[in-house]
Design a protein around this motif. Structure first.
Motif, PDB file in Angstrom:
ATOM      1  N   LEU A  88      -3.770  23.872 -41.862  1.00 30.80           N
ATOM      2  CA  LEU A  88      -3.468  22.901 -40.808  1.00 30.80           C
ATOM      3  C   LEU A  88      -4.428  21.727 -40.779  1.00 30.80           C
ATOM      4  CD1 LEU A  88      -2.916  24.674 -37.359  1.00 30.80           C
ATOM      5  CD2 LEU A  88      -1.343  23.143 -38.538  1.00 30.80           C
ATOM      6  N   ASP A  89      -3.867  20.520 -40.711  1.00 32.83           N
ATOM      7  CA  ASP A  89      -4.663  19.347 -40.365  1.00 32.83           C
ATOM      8  C   ASP A  89      -4.666  19.268 -38.844  1.00 32.83           C
ATOM      9  OD1 ASP A  89      -5.791  16.912 -39.865  1.00 32.83           O
ATOM     10  OD2 ASP A  89      -4.501  15.799 -41.260  1.00 32.83           O
ATOM     11  N   ASN A  91      -6.093  17.074 -37.026  1.00 35.43           N
ATOM     12  CA  ASN A  91      -6.033  15.682 -36.572  1.00 35.43           C
ATOM     13  C   ASN A  91      -7.150  15.344 -35.575  1.00 35.43           C
ATOM     14  OD1 ASN A  91      -4.757  13.365 -37.141  1.00 35.43           O
ATOM     15  ND2 ASN A  91      -2.855  13.864 -36.088  1.00 35.43           N
ATOM     16  N   GLN A 209      -1.152  25.082 -34.251  1.00 37.53           N
ATOM     17  CA  GLN A 209      -0.043  24.281 -34.798  1.00 37.53           C
ATOM     18  C   GLN A 209       0.732  23.607 -33.670  1.00 37.53           C
ATOM     19  OE1 GLN A 209       2.064  24.598 -38.336  1.00 37.53           O
ATOM     20  NE2 GLN A 209       2.261  22.605 -37.338  1.00 37.53           N
ATOM     21  N   ASN A 210       1.051  24.377 -32.620  1.00 34.91           N
ATOM     22  CA  ASN A 210       1.799  23.807 -31.500  1.00 34.91           C
ATOM     23  C   ASN A 210       0.985  22.771 -30.747  1.00 34.91           C
ATOM     24  OD1 ASN A 210       4.025  25.343 -32.081  1.00 34.91           O
ATOM     25  ND2 ASN A 210       3.483  26.977 -30.634  1.00 34.91           N
ATOM     26  N   VAL A 212      -1.283  20.859 -31.989  1.00 34.61           N
ATOM     27  CA  VAL A 212      -1.408  19.658 -32.817  1.00 34.61           C
ATOM     28  C   VAL A 212      -0.116  18.849 -32.813  1.00 34.61           C
ATOM     29  CG1 VAL A 212      -1.677  18.855 -35.184  1.00 34.61           C
ATOM     30  CG2 VAL A 212      -3.209  20.596 -34.289  1.00 34.61           C
ATOM     31  N   THR A 213       1.024  19.544 -32.910  1.00 44.44           N
ATOM     32  CA  THR A 213       2.301  18.821 -32.956  1.00 44.44           C
ATOM     33  C   THR A 213       2.815  18.498 -31.559  1.00 44.44           C
ATOM     34  OG1 THR A 213       3.501  20.914 -33.098  1.00 44.44           O
ATOM     35  CG2 THR A 213       2.977  19.830 -35.168  1.00 44.44           C
ATOM     36  N   GLY A 214       2.083  18.946 -30.531  1.00 40.47           N
ATOM     37  CA  GLY A 214       2.465  18.636 -29.163  1.00 40.47           C
ATOM     38  C   GLY A 214       3.658  19.443 -28.678  1.00 40.47           C
ATOM     39  N   ALA A 215       3.921  20.566 -29.353  1.00 42.56           N
ATOM     40  CA  ALA A 215       5.072  21.410 -28.962  1.00 42.56           C
ATOM     41  C   ALA A 215       4.732  22.251 -27.734  1.00 42.56           C
ATOM     42  CB  ALA A 215       5.482  22.316 -30.112  1.00 42.56           C
TER      43      ALA A 215
END
Ligand code: ATP
Ligand code: MG
Length: 215
Positions: A88-89, A91, A209-210, A212-215
């Motif tokens: 995972l990046d 960010n 992951q969530n 980072v992706t804003g989920a």
């Protein structure tokens, strides 16, 4: 009890990781900026943090002394990927890796193919690869900090270093002449730990992951 250990460095990476940990319901028991402890417990008995020098994070994870870590792409490129899974990046801790010179240095004239340049940096491998791509000869000088000083006192023509606002360069009469790559911090996982402790690690990867992706 199975337990996981996450390696972090103080400063930006620790601070910008806190919200990701919070999203996973993990709250450190101490603040490494105040505490001298190198092993920090969390509210979860099965999760602890270890505080390491930023450049050492991949080493702890590679040898399995930490199961996971968070490290800048700058550090990972220099270190190499042996034994590390990089899922995972995150960010976070964003900046860019740049070439900088004195304001009065003619970089455009210096970078012709076959040209020669003296570069001070702590990113020896990355700098070598960058100038090789430009078909230039480069004399590299390894430094561990305060890179901005090198061109000012004649140690080097240029530096390769991280820049975020450019404030430090400007304050020292330097200019950014080339961006090598954008930098952010990545999650790294020990490959054996991922298999043996998947029950603990996978949920953490999912939450990160969530987040980072804003989920
Ligand atoms: P020290 O500065 O104490 O010598 P260091 O250089 O190893 O330690 P930091 O400066 O805290 O550590 O940098 C750690 C990581 O944070 C770097 O590897 C990079 O990925 C990121 N980073 C460094 N400088 C910046 C910046 N100006 N903006 C955003 N992220 C940065
Ligand atoms: Mg630094």
């Amino acid at each position: 009890m199975t337990r996981i250990t996450l390696a972090l460095s103080k400063g930006r990476i620790f601070e910008e990781t806190l919200p990701l940990l919070a999203a996973a319901g993990i709250h450190p028991a101490d603040d490494p900026e105040c505490s001298r402890k190198l092993i920090i417990a969390t509210n979860r008995p099965d999760v602890r943090l270890v505080i390491v020098r930023a450049t050492d994070t991949p080493t702890y994870v590679q040898y399995g002394a930490a199961d996971l870590g968070i490290a800048g792409k700058d550090v990972l490129l220099e270190h190499g990927n042996a034994g590390l899974y990089q899922p995972l990046d995150l960010n976070i801790a964003r900046c860019r890796l740049c070439v900088a010179t004195r304001d009065d240095f003619d970089y455009a004239a210096a970078v012709r193919p076959g040209g020669r340049i003296r570069v001070a940096t702590k990113y020896i491998n990355t700098a070598k690869a960058h100038f090789a791509r430009k078909s230039m000869h480069v004399d590299l000088i390894k430094l561990y900090g305060s890179m901005e000083l090198a061109p000012l006192v004649g140690l080097a023509d240029a530096i390769v270093d991280l820049v975020s606002t450019g404030g430090t360069l400007h304050a020292n009469g330097l200019k950014e002449v080339e961006e090598i790559m954008p930098i952010s911090s990545r999650l790294i996982v020990n490959q054996a730990a991922l298999k043996l402790k998947r029950d603990l690690i996978q949920p953490l990867l999912d939450v990160f992951q969530n987040a980072v992706t804003g989920a």
